[in-house]
Motif scaffolding. Structure first.
Motif, short mmCIF file in Angstrom:
data_model
loop_
_atom_site.label_atom_id
_atom_site.label_comp_id
_atom_site.label_asym_id
_atom_site.label_seq_id
_atom_site.Cartn_x
_atom_site.Cartn_y
_atom_site.Cartn_z
N PHE A 111 12.02 -24.36 57.48
CA PHE A 111 12.80 -25.02 56.43
C PHE A 111 12.23 -24.69 55.06
O PHE A 111 11.03 -24.47 54.91
CB PHE A 111 12.78 -26.54 56.62
N THR A 112 13.07 -24.67 54.06
CA THR A 112 12.62 -24.59 52.67
C THR A 112 13.29 -25.72 51.90
O THR A 112 14.52 -25.83 51.90
CB THR A 112 12.98 -23.23 52.04
N TRP A 113 12.48 -26.57 51.32
CA TRP A 113 13.02 -27.68 50.52
C TRP A 113 13.09 -27.25 49.07
O TRP A 113 12.26 -26.48 48.60
CB TRP A 113 12.12 -28.92 50.66
N LYS A 114 14.08 -27.74 48.36
CA LYS A 114 14.32 -27.25 47.00
C LYS A 114 14.58 -28.40 46.05
O LYS A 114 15.09 -29.45 46.44
CB LYS A 114 15.54 -26.32 47.00
N ILE A 168 18.27 -32.87 43.23
CA ILE A 168 17.99 -32.42 44.60
C ILE A 168 19.29 -32.38 45.38
O ILE A 168 20.03 -33.38 45.43
CB ILE A 168 16.98 -33.39 45.26
N PHE A 225 19.09 -27.31 50.62
CA PHE A 225 17.86 -26.94 51.30
C PHE A 225 18.21 -25.89 52.34
O PHE A 225 19.40 -25.68 52.65
CB PHE A 225 17.16 -28.15 51.94
N CYS A 235 7.83 -41.28 53.76
CA CYS A 235 7.47 -40.45 54.91
C CYS A 235 6.81 -41.29 56.00
O CYS A 235 7.17 -41.20 57.18
CB CYS A 235 6.55 -39.33 54.45
#
Lengths: 416, 188
Positions: B35-38, B53, B56, B99
């Protein structure tokens, strides 16, 4: 080219136990051993090491422990003598000083090249052990060149180290034992610890191994584990075999002056960085230890042994340093040696068969390898939690020998 | 998970069956797990920045959400600022709380523990001598982070502690805070 029905690679407890099982089934076989019987025990262990299991567990099929000290722990010399005696008792046909170089699959079985000629066999048993290579984190190569970098397989005794502080990376059985020995030699030790497994050496008056065996923890089968891969990767328990046997944990190590830090995560410009999760890995180890002790207590209650054994005990939680280390400048701390006690893995470079996962693990189902007629023995939690112990290999060898026998019978029938 | 399995009773609103199914599926398709979070960000004025945001990347493709989330970060009046948002370091605490909370709910769900309330108080210590450049030996970031959970659940104290420990072990933001990460900042 010599021919034999079964080749066993390795003449340690696993290979010898398998030899006995094959002899009992009249299957002709040969053990190929790169050194002498019990080579790893003989040449790849530090001087002071004693088995982590008490002597009563140093029993092999057909050879119970009959010595006078069932609660003692064997030195490496005694362990080698035990296996030498066992090899003679089972009359294992060993080709010593013979290193397997390559194994290939051929029509009728396998072609095995060694440094002393080649062999053909129909079935193969890999009994070369689980601890051939000491693993190190990939970043260990970033360590400054002037720092001595050792693994527990290179280490012999503290006097081989410079008289200066030492960083031990990893706090399972090996790392914790080395940290204690080196600290007691007068060299200050920093011990980096990730997830670890903690247990008291003795509990309610008996060795912890007694309870783990009695209440069925060691007999637990891999097929009953929630996650087999995770179960097989559980680190070794922080234990030490000694005389007298004492508990080895992060508290006992800190009591003698060892400084603990979180898991070592990397090295940059001579500075080691540690994880800030030390509190949590210690909390996890304390919780898991208490869960196991609770299981043992419940078993003692069930068996009606209360009163016959010492009362329930709980141990102090792992003490945390006030301000755990997050980084350590090796030069400034005067550290001259780093010991990587970060686990072991088997070496299968000689195994030219398509039976390895992308991670280099052997593909097998409880010891039956994913290639016809190939078996493995002695890996951690291979069939049960004691598969990698001297006391556990016998049952596995019997089960796999019986599978191997049936395989040969089927293969002969198919050929006929 | 096959369709003939009886779905388990959901206690905390976490679809554990879906997560366990995803775990099995991803294990045999490692690239899908990458995954790449952006985030995109734009400076507003003073020390106020707005971060947006939405997209992703993961499961082998780019994803867009129906709505874009905005997070304003600013600094309070004692920093001579306009206070139009929490400070960036407080947003880090929000990330940690979110989280760990997600982890606790998931682990509890998986262990069949009904949660009644999960409350956390988070504190992070910081010595301004670092960011103000007064003392080179003082780091810019947190010198310590403390999280204090108050949890009411149908479980023993020990089981609750084990759930919290496991949620730390599997938490991305906990790992981001406790372990080093290579960070590359470039200018086009």
């Amino acid at each position: 080219m010599r021919k034999v029905t079964t080749l066993i690679v390795g003449a340690g407890q696993a290979g010898l136990a398998m030899s006995r099982e094959l002899t009992a089934r009249s299957i002709d076989h040969v053990l190929l051993e790169r050194g002498e019987v019990a080579n790893s025990w003989r040449t790849e262990r530090w001087d002071s090491l004693r088995l982590l299991t008490p002597n009563w567990m140093s029993a092999l099929p057909g050879m119970p422990y009959l010595g006078t000290s069932p609660d003692g722990f064997m030195s490496m010399g005694e362990t080698v003598a035990l296996l030498d005696r066992y090899g003679a008792q089972v009359a294992a046909p060993i080709e010593a000083n013979t290193t397997v170089q390559e194994i290939q699959s051929i029509d009728s079985g396998y072609l095995v090249q060694t440094d002393r000629g080649s062999w053909k066999c129909r079935t193969l048993v890999i009994a070369s052990g689980a601890c051939n290579i000491a693993s190190r984190p990939r970043w260990s190569s970033e360590l400054p060149g002037k720092i001595a970098s050792l693994t527990p397989m290179d280490y012999r005794a503290p006097d081989m180290l410079e008289p200066a502080p030492v960083l031990v990376v990893g706090a399972s059985a090996s790392g914790a034992q080395l940290a204690r020995e080196i600290q007691l030699s007068g060299r200050d030790v920093v011990l980096a610890t990730g997830e670890h497994v903690r247990a008291p050496r003795r509990y309610r008056g008996l060795d912890i191994m007694h309870w783990m065996e009695a209440c069925g923890i060691f007999g637990r089968r891999i097929e009953d584990a929630d996650d087999a891969r995770r179960a097989r990767r559980v680190p070794s328990i922080q234990l030490s075999g000694g005389d007298p046997a004492e508990t080895l944990d992060l508290n006992s190590l800190q009591d003698i002056g060892v400084r603990i830090a979180g898991r070592a995560m990397g090295c940059s410009s001579g500075t080691i960085q540690f994880s800030g999760a030390l509190a949590n890995v210690c909390a996890l180890a304390d919780l898991k230890m208490n869960r196991m002790l609770g299981e043992i207590d419940a078993w003692i209650d069930e068996q009606g042994l209360v009163g016959a054994v010492e009362p329930v005990e709980r141990f102090r939680s792992t003490e945390l340093p006030d301000d755990p280390l997050l980084s350590l400048d090796l030069a400034r701390a005067g550290i001259r040696t780093v010991i990587w006690a970060t686990g072991y893995r088997p070496d299968y470079r000689w195994l030219g068969l398509p039976v390895l996962t992308p991670r280099g693990e052997l593909r097998h189902d409880r010891g039956v390898v994913d290639a016809p007629g190939v078996y493995v023995l002695g890996l951690p939690f291979m069939r049960t939690r004691k598969s990698s112990f001297i006391a556990g290999v016998g049952a596995d060898a019997a089960a796999l020998a019986s599978h191997l026998h049936d395989y040969l019978a089927c293969a002969s029938r198919a050929a006929a | 998970m096959s369709v003939i399995d009886t779905p388990r009773t959901v206690l905390n609103g976490v679809n554990v069956d879906a997560l366990l199914g995803a775990r099995v599926a991803l294990e045999s398709a490692p690239p899908a797990a990458a995954f790449t979070w952006k985030a995109t960000a734009e400076w507003q004025d003073g020390v106020h920045t707005r971060t947006s945001i939405n997209g992703f990347h993961g499961l082998g493709e780019d994803h867009r959400r129906e709505r874009t989330f905005a997070i304003d970060t600013d600094h309070p009046p004692c920093f001579a600022a306009t206070d139009l948002g929490a400070t960036p370091v407080e947003v880090v605490l929000a990330g940690l709380a979110g989280c760990l909370g997600a982890g606790i709910a998931t682990v509890a769900e998986n262990r069949g523990v009904k949660l009644h309330s999960v409350k956390a108080v988070l504190e992070a210590d910081m010595d301004l001598f670092g960011i103000l450049g007064i003392d080179a030996d003082v780091r810019n970031g947190f010198s310590a982070v403390r999280v204090n959970f108050e949890i009411v659940a149908d479980a023993s104290d020990e089981d609750i502690r084990a759930i919290v420990a496991q949620s730390q072990k599997r938490s991305a933001v906990f790992d981001i805070l406790v372990n080093p990460t290579n960070v590359v900042v470039e200018v086009n």
